[in-house]
Design a protein around this motif. Sequence first.
Motif, PDB file in Angstrom:
ATOM      1  N   ASN A  16     -74.465  28.906  23.157  1.00  9.52           N
ATOM      2  CA  ASN A  16     -74.552  28.915  21.698  1.00  9.52           C
ATOM      3  C   ASN A  16     -73.966  27.625  21.132  1.00  9.52           C
ATOM      4  OD1 ASN A  16     -71.661  29.226  21.204  1.00  9.52           O
ATOM      5  ND2 ASN A  16     -71.911  31.340  21.878  1.00  9.52           N
ATOM      6  N   LEU A  17     -74.041  27.465  19.823  1.00  7.65           N
ATOM      7  CA  LEU A  17     -73.588  26.213  19.205  1.00  7.65           C
ATOM      8  C   LEU A  17     -72.099  25.970  19.371  1.00  7.65           C
ATOM      9  CD1 LEU A  17     -75.705  26.069  15.935  1.00  7.65           C
ATOM     10  CD2 LEU A  17     -75.966  24.678  17.996  1.00  7.65           C
ATOM     11  N   LEU A  33     -74.622  20.813  11.813  1.00 11.43           N
ATOM     12  CA  LEU A  33     -75.553  20.967  12.924  1.00 11.43           C
ATOM     13  C   LEU A  33     -76.899  21.475  12.435  1.00 11.43           C
ATOM     14  CD1 LEU A  33     -73.322  22.752  15.568  1.00 11.43           C
ATOM     15  CD2 LEU A  33     -74.289  20.483  15.767  1.00 11.43           C
ATOM     16  N   VAL A  35     -80.591  22.907  14.228  1.00 16.06           N
ATOM     17  CA  VAL A  35     -81.307  23.318  15.438  1.00 16.06           C
ATOM     18  C   VAL A  35     -82.787  23.344  15.080  1.00 16.06           C
ATOM     19  CG1 VAL A  35     -81.658  25.143  17.130  1.00 16.06           C
ATOM     20  CG2 VAL A  35     -79.358  24.701  16.243  1.00 16.06           C
ATOM     21  N   TRP A  45     -72.462  29.485  13.822  1.00 12.67           N
ATOM     22  CA  TRP A  45     -72.497  28.760  15.096  1.00 12.67           C
ATOM     23  C   TRP A  45     -72.225  29.658  16.302  1.00 12.67           C
ATOM     24  CZ3 TRP A  45     -69.530  23.606  13.764  1.00 12.67           C
ATOM     25  CH2 TRP A  45     -70.279  22.882  12.840  1.00 12.67           C
ATOM     26  N   LEU A  50     -78.817  29.113  22.012  1.00  9.98           N
ATOM     27  CA  LEU A  50     -79.566  27.913  22.351  1.00  9.98           C
ATOM     28  C   LEU A  50     -80.588  28.263  23.427  1.00  9.98           C
ATOM     29  CD1 LEU A  50     -76.595  25.395  22.551  1.00  9.98           C
ATOM     30  CD2 LEU A  50     -78.255  25.669  20.689  1.00  9.98           C
ATOM     31  N   ILE A  56     -81.232  19.506  18.927  1.00 12.41           N
ATOM     32  CA  ILE A  56     -79.987  19.659  18.184  1.00 12.41           C
ATOM     33  C   ILE A  56     -79.664  18.321  17.522  1.00 12.41           C
ATOM     34  CG2 ILE A  56     -77.524  20.261  18.322  1.00 12.41           C
ATOM     35  CD1 ILE A  56     -79.453  22.500  19.292  1.00 12.41           C
TER      36      ILE A  56
END
Length: 65
Positions: A16-17, A33, A35, A45, A50, A56
């Motif tokens: 994940n972020l 950020l 995506v 986040w 992802l 990104i």
Amino acid sequence: MKLIINGEARRVESANLDELLAELKQQGGALALAVNGTIVPRGQWPQTPLYDGDTIDLFSVIAGG
């Protein structure tokens, strides 16, 4: 998994972020950020997964006038 981060292909282990920022050593500070071209609010986040091939964009926010 392979991601495109700021235009550069990179292999990462993050799911994940939040994990991605830790892996890239980019935690803290004023960051934004996106995506796949969509800005993700900071509060989302940890819940934003992802996927292989995601793009990104990581921005440092700078105050100015």
